[in-house]
Design an enzyme around this catalytic site. Structure first.
Site, short mmCIF file in Angstrom:
data_model
loop_
_atom_site.label_atom_id
_atom_site.label_comp_id
_atom_site.label_asym_id
_atom_site.label_seq_id
_atom_site.Cartn_x
_atom_site.Cartn_y
_atom_site.Cartn_z
N HIS A 238 20.02 -11.88 -1.91
CA HIS A 238 18.57 -11.18 -2.05
C HIS A 238 18.39 -10.37 -0.74
O HIS A 238 17.07 -9.82 -0.51
CB HIS A 238 17.73 -12.36 -2.05
CG HIS A 238 17.52 -13.38 -0.86
ND1 HIS A 238 18.59 -14.16 -0.42
CD2 HIS A 238 16.56 -13.49 -0.11
CE1 HIS A 238 18.13 -14.65 0.73
NE2 HIS A 238 16.87 -14.24 1.16
C1 UD1 Z 1 11.49 -14.21 1.21
C2 UD1 Z 1 11.86 -14.41 2.60
C3 UD1 Z 1 13.22 -14.69 3.09
C4 UD1 Z 1 13.83 -15.74 2.22
C5 UD1 Z 1 13.69 -15.39 0.71
C6 UD1 Z 1 14.16 -16.51 -0.05
C7 UD1 Z 1 10.28 -13.44 4.54
C8 UD1 Z 1 10.32 -12.13 5.16
N1 UD1 Z 1 11.39 -13.25 3.52
O1 UD1 Z 1 12.09 -13.08 0.76
O2 UD1 Z 1 13.36 -15.14 4.31
O3 UD1 Z 1 15.18 -15.89 2.59
O4 UD1 Z 1 12.08 -15.34 0.59
O5 UD1 Z 1 13.71 -16.31 -1.42
O6 UD1 Z 1 9.41 -14.21 4.39
N2 UD1 Z 1 8.96 -12.02 -6.40
C9 UD1 Z 1 8.91 -12.45 -7.40
N3 UD1 Z 1 8.51 -13.78 -7.85
C10 UD1 Z 1 8.20 -14.65 -6.66
C11 UD1 Z 1 8.27 -14.14 -5.53
C12 UD1 Z 1 8.78 -12.77 -5.28
O7 UD1 Z 1 8.90 -11.71 -8.29
O8 UD1 Z 1 7.87 -15.64 -6.94
C13 UD1 Z 1 9.29 -10.73 -5.91
C14 UD1 Z 1 8.43 -9.90 -5.25
O9 UD1 Z 1 7.38 -9.30 -6.15
C15 UD1 Z 1 9.13 -9.07 -4.40
C16 UD1 Z 1 10.47 -9.44 -4.34
O10 UD1 Z 1 10.57 -10.64 -5.26
O11 UD1 Z 1 9.21 -7.53 -4.99
C17 UD1 Z 1 10.76 -9.89 -2.95
O12 UD1 Z 1 9.83 -11.14 -2.68
P1 UD1 Z 1 9.32 -11.28 -1.14
O13 UD1 Z 1 8.50 -12.39 -1.19
O14 UD1 Z 1 8.48 -10.06 -0.51
O15 UD1 Z 1 10.42 -11.50 -0.18
P2 UD1 Z 1 11.92 -12.37 -0.43
O16 UD1 Z 1 12.93 -11.22 -0.57
O17 UD1 Z 1 11.60 -13.10 -1.44
#
Ligand code: UD1
Length: 399
Positions: A238
């Site tokens: 991820h």
């Molecule tokens: C975040 C954390 C990372 C952790 C990871 C575990 C930060 C900087 N990063 O990264 O340290 O290892 O979580 O998962 O805080 N999304 C969904 N559903 C959700 C959550 C996210 O679809 O419930 C999508 C979002 O729309 C986005 C992508 O996933 O496009 C990334 O989500 P984001 O919360 O920005 O960061 P992570 O990559 O999950």
């Protein structure tokens, strides 16, 4: 004493669960004593909001519902941090806590520690002192700022103490308490071991019609040979550095489909970010059409623990899984060039090897790792009792 503790994203939930329980235990055993009772408020920033990324962990780990959810959701880093700060400031002003406790290194960790500190509220960081040295990693920025501001820095290992000492953090602020993630692992190991792999696969496949294809590898699931080694690879990816560029993600996918999946089933609980990127890059078809690659929804805590217990190999860029592989002994290829968790590496007695995203290196270490047996290791104080040491450190804190 009033404590607000913070969760925002998936890796926070397994760290906060034992802490919440330790506070309850503390209050229970100090009912009549002169020591202060702890009033605890749990705040969820709402960064992770899908059921499978959030609520499922509250349910599985018995975390009480968050008292407040800021509903931050997705966004750029500045949006997530900024919106969290605006929302959390109101809570701090209203609740006037003595302590704000943050865990890990996600955006919630940074946003809430800055907000609290600006209001002169004491900050305690659980999992302090981890350093990858890689400032392109959003989590490294979060760690550095949080640790710089924290009044009490609770570390998971002694290498983290050394990092903080090098940065000039006064000795009296640092306390080595062990790894709180392992409290959760130990508390849930037994329950996880009762789960059947075929049930996990069937219940979580993105395409439920693929369940039958996995079947041959389930023979003897409960037999000794499977307990010793299993016959599948487990994969998670991820990190932006692995999934946000096509030229990095595509060769990794090809290695998985053409090489690993030709030898054994690859179980891949896929992160929403990674699914989105594969689709954007036109790689999704390649992934879903590989017969031995089993794409799954993000899976629950017990399900992941169960799969990890008997996987032949883990390929991951997750820090938490590196730690779990260390304790479970699963050979682990860490798809990163650096780690903030060196204690999990082979050279420190752990189960993990850094392979970055260079396919030659991944291939070489993969060949080595699948031949290696499971070698469970337990770094100092990864004993399942860290959460109570965290609570005691806060209670005993003297400014
Ligand atoms: C975040 C954390 C990372 C952790 C990871 C575990 C930060 C900087 N990063 O990264 O340290 O290892 O979580 O998962 O805080 N999304 C969904 N559903 C959700 C959550 C996210 O679809 O419930 C999508 C979002 O729309 C986005 C992508 O996933 O496009 C990334 O989500 P984001 O919360 O920005 O960061 P992570 O990559 O999950």
């Amino acid at each position: 004493m009033k404590i607000i503790s913070i969760v925002g994203a998936r890796p926070n939930f397994m760290k906060i669960a034992p802490f919440v329980r330790a506070i309850e235990q503390y209050n229970h055993t100090h009912k009549d004593a002169t020591s202060p009772n702890i009033k605890h408020i749990l705040v969820h920033t709402g960064q992770h909001y899908d059921d499978r990324m959030s609520q499922a962990f509250f349910d599985a780990l018995g975390i009480p519902a968050a008292d407040i959810n800021l509903g931050i959701g997705s966004g750029t880093h500045a949006e997530q941090v900024g919106n969290t700060m605006i929302g959390f400031e109101k809570i701090c002003l209203e609740e006037k806590p003595d302590w704000v406790v943050v865990v890990g290194d996600v955006n919630a960790t940074l946003a809430c520690s800055v907000t609290a500190k600006k209001l002169n509220i004491k900050v305690c960081h659980i999992e302090a002192g981890l350093r990858s040295g890689d400032m392109t990693m959003p989590e490294e920025v979060n760690r550095l700022v949080t640790d710089r501001l924290s009044d009490l820095l609770l570390t998971p290992d002694k290498l983290s103490n050394a990092n903080l000492q090098k940065e000039g953090v006064p000795e009296e602020k640092i306390k080595f308490v062990g790894n709180i993630m392992i409290d959760t692992l130990e508390a849930n190991r037994e329950k996880a071991s009762t789960l059947q792999i075929n049930n996990i696969i069937t219940a979580n496949l993105l395409d439920p019609n693929r369940a039958k294809a996995f079947h041959p590898h389930l023979e003897g699931e409960s037999s000794a040979s499977n307990e010793e080694g299993g016959s599948y690879a487990l994969l998670t990816l991820h990190r932006p550095s692995n999934v946000d560029q096509k030229e990095v993600l595509e060769p990794i996918l090809h290695f998985l489909t053409d090489e690993v999946a030709s030898e054994m089933p690859v179980i891949w609980p896929i992160h929403p970010r990674t699914q989105k990127m594969l689709q954007n890059f036109g790689l999704w078809e390649k992934a879903i059409s590989c017969p031995n690659l089993f794409l799954m929804h993000p899976i629950g805590y017990h399900e992941m623990l169960r799969l990890n217990m008997t996987a032949s190999i883990m390929l991951t860029d997750s820090g938490g899984l590196q730690e779990e592989c260390c304790v479970l002994g699963t050979p682990c290829l860490t798809l990163r060039w650096n780690t903030e968790r060196p204690v999990t590496l082979k050279e420190h007695g752990g189960a993990s090897v850094l392979v970055g995203n260079n396919i030659e290196r991944i291939r070489k270490e993969y060949q080595r790792a699948i031949k290696a047996g499971r070698l469970p290791q337990r770094p100092e104080l990864w004993d399942g009792q860290t959460a109570m040491r965290c609570v005691k450190a806060i209670i005993d804190y003297q400014a």
